[in-house]
Design a protein around this motif. Structure first.
Motif, PDB file in Angstrom:
ATOM      1  N   HIS A 189      -8.940  -3.615 -14.365  1.00  0.00           N
ATOM      2  CA  HIS A 189      -7.903  -4.507 -13.839  1.00  0.00           C
ATOM      3  C   HIS A 189      -8.222  -4.902 -12.401  1.00  0.00           C
ATOM      4  O   HIS A 189      -8.099  -6.077 -12.020  1.00  0.00           O
ATOM      5  CB  HIS A 189      -6.544  -3.811 -13.908  1.00  0.00           C
ATOM      6  CG  HIS A 189      -5.402  -4.672 -13.474  1.00  0.00           C
ATOM      7  ND1 HIS A 189      -4.862  -5.647 -14.275  1.00  0.00           N
ATOM      8  CD2 HIS A 189      -4.712  -4.726 -12.304  1.00  0.00           C
ATOM      9  CE1 HIS A 189      -3.884  -6.258 -13.633  1.00  0.00           C
ATOM     10  NE2 HIS A 189      -3.773  -5.714 -12.432  1.00  0.00           N
ATOM     11  N   GLU A 198      -4.703  -5.709 -20.959  1.00  0.00           N
ATOM     12  CA  GLU A 198      -3.238  -5.600 -21.011  1.00  0.00           C
ATOM     13  C   GLU A 198      -2.774  -5.033 -22.353  1.00  0.00           C
ATOM     14  O   GLU A 198      -1.811  -4.262 -22.410  1.00  0.00           O
ATOM     15  CB  GLU A 198      -2.605  -6.968 -20.755  1.00  0.00           C
ATOM     16  CG  GLU A 198      -2.725  -7.412 -19.300  1.00  0.00           C
ATOM     17  CD  GLU A 198      -2.156  -8.798 -19.062  1.00  0.00           C
ATOM     18  OE1 GLU A 198      -1.876  -9.506 -20.067  1.00  0.00           O
ATOM     19  OE2 GLU A 198      -1.993  -9.176 -17.888  1.00  0.00           O
ATOM     20  N   ARG A 215     -12.460 -13.941 -17.477  1.00  0.00           N
ATOM     21  CA  ARG A 215     -11.396 -13.124 -16.893  1.00  0.00           C
ATOM     22  C   ARG A 215     -10.138 -13.161 -17.762  1.00  0.00           C
ATOM     23  O   ARG A 215      -9.507 -12.127 -17.987  1.00  0.00           O
ATOM     24  CB  ARG A 215     -11.061 -13.606 -15.476  1.00  0.00           C
ATOM     25  CG  ARG A 215      -9.857 -12.874 -14.892  1.00  0.00           C
ATOM     26  CD  ARG A 215      -9.821 -12.880 -13.393  1.00  0.00           C
ATOM     27  NE  ARG A 215      -9.605 -14.184 -12.810  1.00  0.00           N
ATOM     28  CZ  ARG A 215      -9.485 -14.385 -11.491  1.00  0.00           C
ATOM     29  NH1 ARG A 215      -9.577 -13.370 -10.652  1.00  0.00           N
ATOM     30  NH2 ARG A 215      -9.293 -15.596 -11.016  1.00  0.00           N
ATOM     31  N   SER A 216      -9.783 -14.343 -18.241  1.00  0.00           N
ATOM     32  CA  SER A 216      -8.592 -14.473 -19.075  1.00  0.00           C
ATOM     33  C   SER A 216      -8.723 -13.658 -20.361  1.00  0.00           C
ATOM     34  O   SER A 216      -7.787 -12.949 -20.762  1.00  0.00           O
ATOM     35  CB  SER A 216      -8.361 -15.951 -19.410  1.00  0.00           C
ATOM     36  OG  SER A 216      -7.246 -16.105 -20.263  1.00  0.00           O
ATOM     37  N   LEU A 236     -11.227  -7.352 -12.295  1.00  0.00           N
ATOM     38  CA  LEU A 236     -10.892  -8.693 -12.776  1.00  0.00           C
ATOM     39  C   LEU A 236     -10.000  -9.460 -11.808  1.00  0.00           C
ATOM     40  O   LEU A 236     -10.171 -10.667 -11.619  1.00  0.00           O
ATOM     41  CB  LEU A 236     -10.200  -8.599 -14.142  1.00  0.00           C
ATOM     42  CG  LEU A 236     -11.083  -8.156 -15.313  1.00  0.00           C
ATOM     43  CD1 LEU A 236     -10.229  -7.820 -16.528  1.00  0.00           C
ATOM     44  CD2 LEU A 236     -12.104  -9.236 -15.658  1.00  0.00           C
ATOM     45  N   THR A 237      -9.056  -8.777 -11.190  1.00  0.00           N
ATOM     46  CA  THR A 237      -8.073  -9.472 -10.358  1.00  0.00           C
ATOM     47  C   THR A 237      -8.479  -9.589  -8.896  1.00  0.00           C
ATOM     48  O   THR A 237      -8.078 -10.533  -8.212  1.00  0.00           O
ATOM     49  CB  THR A 237      -6.708  -8.769 -10.431  1.00  0.00           C
ATOM     50  OG1 THR A 237      -6.853  -7.402 -10.004  1.00  0.00           O
ATOM     51  CG2 THR A 237      -6.167  -8.793 -11.849  1.00  0.00           C
ATOM     52  N   THR A 258      -8.656  -9.924 -19.484  1.00  0.00           N
ATOM     53  CA  THR A 258      -7.322  -9.519 -19.032  1.00  0.00           C
ATOM     54  C   THR A 258      -6.401  -9.304 -20.223  1.00  0.00           C
ATOM     55  O   THR A 258      -5.609  -8.349 -20.252  1.00  0.00           O
ATOM     56  CB  THR A 258      -6.727 -10.584 -18.090  1.00  0.00           C
ATOM     57  OG1 THR A 258      -7.538 -10.680 -16.913  1.00  0.00           O
ATOM     58  CG2 THR A 258      -5.309 -10.215 -17.674  1.00  0.00           C
ATOM     59  N   THR A 259      -6.502 -10.174 -21.217  1.00  0.00           N
ATOM     60  CA  THR A 259      -5.702 -10.024 -22.439  1.00  0.00           C
ATOM     61  C   THR A 259      -6.030  -8.707 -23.134  1.00  0.00           C
ATOM     62  O   THR A 259      -5.130  -7.980 -23.589  1.00  0.00           O
ATOM     63  CB  THR A 259      -5.964 -11.204 -23.396  1.00  0.00           C
ATOM     64  OG1 THR A 259      -5.572 -12.426 -22.762  1.00  0.00           O
ATOM     65  CG2 THR A 259      -5.174 -11.036 -24.686  1.00  0.00           C
TER      66      THR A 259
END
Length: 257
Positions: free
Chosen positions: A167, A143, A135-136, A170-171, A139-140
């Motif tokens: 998004h 973004e 996820r990290s 993932l969140t 997400t990078t």
């Protein structure tokens, strides 16, 4: 005489009746205790079942959505579950009633269940850490692509929708075990498929490489996109020429004399 001979017999019969009554009382007591313990076992089983569902969800998502591998200790956790579920409630009650079971069998069974729960929890935590890493990383990426889209004024509506979808996945949905793992896998596969169709929009580096832009041009575009002013003295002719040949910059960058 016959009466005196029948007295021991009567006493013996009475003793037998007393023993039967006591045995029946003991059996009822043990069955009552067993039923109480079985209620506790059921509660432990409910928790184990919940953790098992969570494990199944996380394992499916890790392997099928992100191509990861479940930890090797997963097999041990599964074996522990099989051991813990090998004795049924009816077995326990039947053993108690037939006196084929020691007093510690129920407690032993509880320990097996709790041990299985502990092992499953450990596997879940390991997989959760793996998913958090995925996820990290994603997400990078998302973004970075969103930042580029803002600079370009969100000109590619399809890709903007893809980024919003990713998004959300993932969140909100990735770690939600109340949802369907197969649905998440399908949604993620669709999203990443759309993502791959827009490689040049995934980051500044990709955009720069596609259009063969210099570092100075990229930095100037970033500055202008943040509503910071640049004078012609701040922008080289090479940068202006590069901006002119990139269609996406027509509405994204505005220079005034």
């Amino acid at each position: 005489m016959s009466g005196s001979k029948s007295l021991p017999t009567a006493v013996e019969a009475l003793d037998d009746k007393a023993k039967e009554h006591k045995q029946a009382q003991n059996t009822k007591y043990h069955v009552s205790v067993a039923r109480s313990n079985i209620s506790e076992i059921n509660s432990e089983f409910d928790e184990l079942a919940t953790r098992l569902r969570d494990l199944k969800y996380y394992k499916t998502v890790l392997e099928e959505a992100f191509g990861g591998s479940a930890p090797t200790m997963t097999a041990g956790a599964v074996q522990a579950i099989e051991n813990a579920t090998g004795v049924t409630q009816d077995d326990l009650l039947e053993n108690v009633q037939s006196d084929d079971v020691g007093e510690n069998e129920v407690e032993t069974h509880l320990k097996q269940i709790r041990s299985a729960k502990k092992q499953v929890k450990s596997v879940i935590q390991t997989i959760e850490n793996q998913l958090e890493s995925e996820r990290s990383a994603w997400t990078t990426k998302v973004e970075a692509a969103e930042e580029l889209q803002k600079i370009l004024g969100g000109q590619n509506a399809d890709f903007s929708r893809t980024l919003n979808h990713m998004h959300s996945l993932l969140t909100r949905e990735l770690m939600d075990t109340s949802g369907s793992a197969s649905n998440f896998v399908s949604e993620w596969e669709n999203a990443t498929s759309d993502w791959e169709k827009h490689q040049s929009l995934q980051s500044f580096d990709d955009f720069q490489e596609k259009h063969d832009l210099s570092d100075d041009t990229i930095e100037d575009v970033k500055t202008l996109s943040k509503s910071q002013k640049l004078t012609l003295a701040d922008v080289s002719m090479e940068t202006l020429e590069e901006m002119k040949r990139v269609d996406e910059f027509e509405s994204a960058v505005e220079l005034s004399l």
